[in-house]
Design a protein around this motif. Structure first.
Motif, PDB file in Angstrom:
ATOM      1  N   LYS A  31       0.831  -1.204   0.000  1.00  0.00           N
ATOM      2  CA  LYS A  31       0.000   0.000   0.000  1.00  0.00           C
ATOM      3  C   LYS A  31       0.869   1.258   0.000  1.00  0.00           C
ATOM      4  O   LYS A  31       0.644   2.157  -0.801  1.00  0.00           O
ATOM      5  CB  LYS A  31      -0.914   0.004   1.223  1.00  0.00           C
ATOM      6  N   THR A  32       1.848   1.338   0.894  1.00  0.00           N
ATOM      7  CA  THR A  32       2.744   2.494   0.946  1.00  0.00           C
ATOM      8  C   THR A  32       4.163   2.068   1.264  1.00  0.00           C
ATOM      9  O   THR A  32       4.384   1.066   1.945  1.00  0.00           O
ATOM     10  CB  THR A  32       2.325   3.540   2.007  1.00  0.00           C
ATOM     11  N   LYS A  34       7.450   4.233   2.794  1.00  0.00           N
ATOM     12  CA  LYS A  34       7.920   5.506   3.325  1.00  0.00           C
ATOM     13  C   LYS A  34       9.386   5.336   3.708  1.00  0.00           C
ATOM     14  O   LYS A  34       9.724   4.418   4.447  1.00  0.00           O
ATOM     15  CB  LYS A  34       7.107   5.909   4.550  1.00  0.00           C
ATOM     16  N   TYR A  52       8.250   8.892  -0.671  1.00  0.00           N
ATOM     17  CA  TYR A  52       6.936   8.311  -0.431  1.00  0.00           C
ATOM     18  C   TYR A  52       6.399   7.721  -1.725  1.00  0.00           C
ATOM     19  O   TYR A  52       6.447   8.361  -2.770  1.00  0.00           O
ATOM     20  CB  TYR A  52       5.978   9.401   0.074  1.00  0.00           C
ATOM     21  N   GLU A  54       2.864   5.371  -2.952  1.00  0.00           N
ATOM     22  CA  GLU A  54       1.581   4.789  -2.565  1.00  0.00           C
ATOM     23  C   GLU A  54       1.027   4.003  -3.751  1.00  0.00           C
ATOM     24  O   GLU A  54       1.190   4.419  -4.901  1.00  0.00           O
ATOM     25  CB  GLU A  54       0.624   5.913  -2.181  1.00  0.00           C
ATOM     26  N   ILE A 119      -0.056  13.143   5.063  1.00  0.00           N
ATOM     27  CA  ILE A 119       0.973  12.130   4.809  1.00  0.00           C
ATOM     28  C   ILE A 119       2.159  12.361   5.723  1.00  0.00           C
ATOM     29  O   ILE A 119       2.722  11.425   6.278  1.00  0.00           O
ATOM     30  CB  ILE A 119       1.391  12.135   3.321  1.00  0.00           C
TER      31      ILE A 119
END
Length: 122
Positions: A31-32, A34, A52, A54, A119
């Motif tokens: 999903k993400t 980071k 980042y 996503e 975010i």
């Protein structure tokens, strides 16, 4: 429901590792992602987001950007879930240099400001 996981340090800068945190959709797809610089954490007590990405639950990229000193810096690109470009912006030290936006069908539309506050808090 999301599943969280931590990866191993990605690389070292001045003996401080870069750490990547990943979050997954309920179906197990990414999903993400980071990326944080832990040197800035040691000096400030806060994790500082640097990169980042996503993804939609079908693994299509939804959004990607880079941050320097808590400001957008470089290219920000977002996609619709059908794979078409949604927006493409260029930032320098938090200032928008140029940007374009498109609807789901690829037709250019008027540009609007991008907000990253939620975010950065996550």
């Amino acid at each position: 429901m999301s599943i969280f996981g931590f990866s191993q340090p990605l690389k070292a800068q001045k003996n401080y590792p870069i750490v990547q945190i990943e979050d997954f959709h309920q179906n197990g797809n990414l999903k993400t992602q980071k990326v944080f610089n832990t040197e800035k954490y040691i000096n400030s007590g806060k994790l500082v987001l640097e990169d980042y990405m996503e993804y939609y639950n079908n693994q299509q990229v939804r959004l990607k950007f880079t941050i320097k000193e808590n400001k957008l810096d470089g290219e920000l690109v977002a996609y619709w879930n059908n794979g078409n470009l949604k927006r493409k912006d260029l930032y320098k030290e938090g200032k928008l240099i140029e940007g374009k936006m498109w609807d789901k069908h690829g037709k250019e539309i008027s540009h609007s400001k991008f907000e990253i506050k939620s975010i950065l808090k996550s």
